[in-house]
Design a protein around this motif. Structure first.
Motif, mmCIF file in Angstrom:
data_model
loop_
_atom_site.group_PDB
_atom_site.id
_atom_site.type_symbol
_atom_site.label_atom_id
_atom_site.label_comp_id
_atom_site.label_asym_id
_atom_site.label_seq_id
_atom_site.Cartn_x
_atom_site.Cartn_y
_atom_site.Cartn_z
ATOM 1 N N HIS A 270 4.567 34.396 107.437
ATOM 2 C CA HIS A 270 5.255 35.682 107.546
ATOM 3 C C HIS A 270 6.777 35.486 107.514
ATOM 4 O O HIS A 270 7.500 36.202 106.817
ATOM 5 N N GLN B 213 9.430 36.824 104.732
ATOM 6 C CA GLN B 213 10.596 37.655 105.055
ATOM 7 C C GLN B 213 11.891 37.096 104.468
ATOM 8 O O GLN B 213 12.816 37.846 104.189
ATOM 9 N N TYR C 61 4.930 41.189 114.819
ATOM 10 C CA TYR C 61 4.547 41.806 113.545
ATOM 11 C C TYR C 61 3.068 42.191 113.613
ATOM 12 O O TYR C 61 2.324 41.679 114.436
ATOM 13 N N ILE C 62 2.697 43.095 112.727
ATOM 14 C CA ILE C 62 1.328 43.639 112.796
ATOM 15 C C ILE C 62 0.385 42.762 111.975
ATOM 16 O O ILE C 62 0.685 42.414 110.844
ATOM 17 N N ILE C 63 -0.715 42.404 112.559
ATOM 18 C CA ILE C 63 -1.721 41.634 111.811
ATOM 19 C C ILE C 63 -2.857 42.577 111.442
ATOM 20 O O ILE C 63 -3.384 43.285 112.296
ATOM 21 N N ILE C 64 -3.189 42.625 110.172
ATOM 22 C CA ILE C 64 -4.350 43.439 109.786
ATOM 23 C C ILE C 64 -5.391 42.550 109.110
ATOM 24 O O ILE C 64 -5.042 41.538 108.497
ATOM 25 N N LYS C 65 -6.628 42.939 109.263
ATOM 26 C CA LYS C 65 -7.695 42.118 108.667
ATOM 27 C C LYS C 65 -8.424 42.966 107.628
ATOM 28 O O LYS C 65 -9.549 43.379 107.820
ATOM 29 N N ASP C 66 -7.754 43.234 106.553
ATOM 30 C CA ASP C 66 -8.281 44.116 105.516
ATOM 31 C C ASP C 66 -9.008 43.283 104.454
ATOM 32 O O ASP C 66 -8.406 42.431 103.803
ATOM 33 N N THR D 13 9.886 36.729 114.489
ATOM 34 C CA THR D 13 8.612 36.342 113.888
ATOM 35 C C THR D 13 7.985 35.127 114.561
ATOM 36 O O THR D 13 6.861 35.175 115.037
ATOM 37 N N PRO E 258 6.438 44.601 106.962
ATOM 38 C CA PRO E 258 6.015 45.171 108.259
ATOM 39 C C PRO E 258 4.713 44.567 108.790
ATOM 40 O O PRO E 258 4.547 44.428 110.006
ATOM 41 N N SER E 259 3.779 44.233 107.876
ATOM 42 C CA SER E 259 2.487 43.758 108.389
ATOM 43 C C SER E 259 1.985 42.561 107.587
ATOM 44 O O SER E 259 2.503 42.271 106.509
ATOM 45 N N PHE E 260 0.977 41.914 108.130
ATOM 46 C CA PHE E 260 0.476 40.693 107.509
ATOM 47 C C PHE E 260 -1.040 40.783 107.397
ATOM 48 O O PHE E 260 -1.729 41.066 108.364
ATOM 49 N N ASN E 261 -1.527 40.569 106.169
ATOM 50 C CA ASN E 261 -2.978 40.687 105.961
ATOM 51 C C ASN E 261 -3.637 39.319 106.135
ATOM 52 O O ASN E 261 -3.417 38.413 105.340
ATOM 53 N N LEU E 262 -4.410 39.203 107.204
ATOM 54 C CA LEU E 262 -5.021 37.910 107.531
ATOM 55 C C LEU E 262 -6.112 37.535 106.520
ATOM 56 O O LEU E 262 -6.413 36.362 106.325
ATOM 57 N N ALA E 263 -6.646 38.554 105.859
ATOM 58 C CA ALA E 263 -7.779 38.299 104.943
ATOM 59 C C ALA E 263 -7.352 37.438 103.754
ATOM 60 O O ALA E 263 -8.004 36.459 103.426
#
Lengths: 567, 41
Positions: free
Chosen positions: A88, A92, B34-39, B28, A144-149
């Protein structure tokens, strides 16, 4: 800190290298594509910089190369880092590294095209564009966000600004290039360089931003593997233009660039662990090596043939130099013969002329009986013509003496005021016979003493005054004698037929005649040549000023008032 | 004068760069803010 870093890990990776990186998760070709790019970019940047450390173009090119390398390294980190916080963070930083590449490219093209630094206002504008990126980088507008997938960041509003700014920079560069291209009218070589340089840079930036934008839109980041390889070609191309522009030896430079590229490609082969792809990679490297090899061989061949051509030319030059030297010796001999002949002929002519003048004078004075008016006029004409001929013979004799180095001067303190007064009185008669306003301007309290051969200097003055009277049909002739600094200036000003600039340049050459020569055929064309030679022997000079044909002229003799006696 | 202006500009930009990178690092890496999403889509 370590806990926070490892609180989230990308799903498909295990930290193996320094606990932060997993070198095996990167696509197989990542190192092969990226490591040569970093090496070549840095080598080229440093290479150009070392060639010319002071030039702003070199500094800016080094800056772009370093930023580009850092950007590529940052992308490698994004591929191989395992903790989401590190990936991340790296995501940035992308904007901070990417934007100045574009802004510096604008600066670079501007300096390259205009050959001067940009204004402070433009620098402030470029800095302001960058400052916006710096300001919003730590905020939620960046990533803004981080996709773990898929272990990717999601871009925010700042990136819309960045992409718009990148495209704007590309158009800006195009605008600068067109403007400078129009301004450069005649120099087609520079025009070509500007066209090549800007198209190279614009393509580089377009490929750069297009691959980023494409990756972003379609979430396909594999395309970034090809992008930098294409871009490095443009960096090489740009480096080549700079070197050609700076007139470094472009063949050597292109050879060096090709060899560096080959080394880095072979070096990066070491980073391929997957055996199935190694055949393809070796095949690509082999093809590139063939291409580079052919280019190198061609360049060497061209170099050798050019050298052979130069050797041939230098041999021919040496030969023609030798024959020129021979011809020169012959000419010198002929010139000497000519001078000797002139001197002999003049001597032979002088004696009969003296006899003619003597007898004419005696006849006119009535030594052989009185003459009637018609006879007297004829005898006087014989005398004047013989006198004219004597003057020409005298001039020829003087020229041959000067050329043989045999002109003798008897230097002694001479009062120029006496010389000029005598001259004025002698020339009054011919001037007044033409109804000219003939005047003398001189400080009567000054003797104007110079070290000179009085007879010869009088001959110079007489020559100039005689010329002025001869070529002034009506109006005035004004003689003046004055001091100016350490010099004494004798000048003859008239409102006669004047001299055109073309004639002025040739007037002091031997046998040269001014515009008046067409109407007065009596002169030898040697008077001014002799006057200048004599004045120069006195450490002085003769010059002419004339506003143009029909506008009169001024002849000026400058002589040193004091100082050493010339030998 | 021109050289002084350039130096001030470069110094200002470098300072902003250091601040920006440090603040991003702090947010960081240190804070994990920060936002973690699991999409999976």
């Amino acid at each position: 800190m370590v806990d926070s870093i490892f609180s989230n890990l990308c799903a498909d990776a295990a930290p193996s290298f320094l606990r932060f990186f997993d070198l095996s998760i990167a696509p197989t070709l990542l190192y092969y594509a990226y490591i040569p790019v970093v090496i070549i970019s840095l080598i080229l940047g440093l290479f150009i910089f070392i060639k010319d450390k002071r030039s702003l173009v070199s500094k800016l090119f080094l800056g772009i190369s370093i930023l580009f390398s850092l950007w590529v390294i940052n992308i490698i980190v994004q591929w191989v880092a395992v903790p989401t916080s590190l990936v991340h963070f790296s995501w940035q930083l992308t904007g901070i590294l990417e934007v100045p590449i574009f802004l510096l490219s604008v600066y670079f093209v501007s300096v390259f095209a205009k050959q001067q630094d940009i204004s402070l206002k433009s620098k402030l504008l470029l800095s302001l564009f960058y400052f916006v990126v710096l300001f919003f980088t730590p905020t939620a507008y960046n990533i803004p966000s981080f996709n773990l997938a898929d272990c990717q960041g999601n871009v925010g509003l700042l990136w819309k600004y960045i992409y718009a700014l990148e495209l704007f920079c590309v158009f800006w560069i195009g605008f600068i290039a067109i403007k400078s291209y129009k301004n450069l009218q005649s120099n087609s070589d520079n025009k070509n360089k500007i066209v090549m340089m800007t198209s190279g840079i614009m393509l580089f930036l377009l490929v750069f931003s297009a691959s980023n934008i494409y990756g972003e839109l379609f979430k396909n980041y594999e395309i970034n593997l090809i992008g930098p390889l294409g871009m490095i070609l443009f960096i090489g191309f740009t480096a080549y233009i700079i070197t050609a522009y700076k007139t470094f030896n472009s063949h050597v430079v292109s050879g060096q660039i090709l060899v560096y590229a080959l080394w880095s490609l072979i070096f990066s082969l070491m980073f391929i662990s997957n055996i199935t792809v190694i055949h393809y990679v070796v095949a690509v490297t082999f093809l590139l090596a063939i291409a580079f090899g052919i280019l190198l061989i061609k360049s060497i061949k061209r170099e050798v043939s050019q050298r052979e051509h130069l050797e041939e030319l230098s041999y021919q030059l040496e030969k023609s130099n030798l024959s020129l030297a021979e011809a020169n010796d012959k000419l010198k001999g002929l010139d000497k013969l000519k001078t000797e002949f002139l001197s002999l002929a003049s001597h032979q002519l002088r004696s009969p002329l003296t006899a003619i003048k003597g007898y004419a004078s005696m006849l006119s004075e009535g030594a052989f009986g009185s003459l009637d008016s018609k006879q007297d006029e004829a005898v006087k004409r014989i005398y004047t013509s013989a006198q004219g001929l004597t003057n020409i013979v005298e001039d020829l004799l003087n020229v041959s003496k000067i050329e043989q180095g045999g002109m003798k001067y008897e230097f002694a303190p001479t009062s120029l005021s006496t010389v000029v007064t005598t001259l004025y009185n002698e020339m009054k008669v011919p001037a007044e016979s033409k109804s000219l306003d003939f005047s003398l301007e001189m400080d009567n309290h000054d003797q104007f003493i110079v070290s000179a051969d009085a007879t010869k200097i009088k001959q110079v003055f007489l020559n100039l005054v005689d010329n002025s009277i001869k070529y002034t049909p009506k109006g005035f002739v004004k003689i003046s004698l004055k001091r100016e600094g350490g010099n004494i200036i004798f000048s003859v000003l008239d409102n006669g037929m004047g001299i055109s600039p073309e004639t002025k340049a040739k007037l002091f050459e031997k046998f040269s005649r001014g515009e008046g020569g067409k109407t007065n055929t009596g002169g030898s064309g040697l008077g001014l040549y002799l006057a200048q030679q004599i004045a120069r022997a006195h450490k002085g000079d003769v010059t002419i000023e004339s506003p143009g044909l029909g506008k009169g002229s001024t002849f000026i003799v400058t002589l040193p008032a004091s100082g050493s006696y010339p030998n | 004068m021109q050289i002084r202006n350039n130096t001030i500009l470069v110094a200002f930009l470098l300072l902003s760069l250091v601040c920006s990178v440090s603040f991003t690092f702090y947010k960081t890496i240190l804070k994990g803010d920060y936002i973690i999403i699991k999409d999976q889509s």
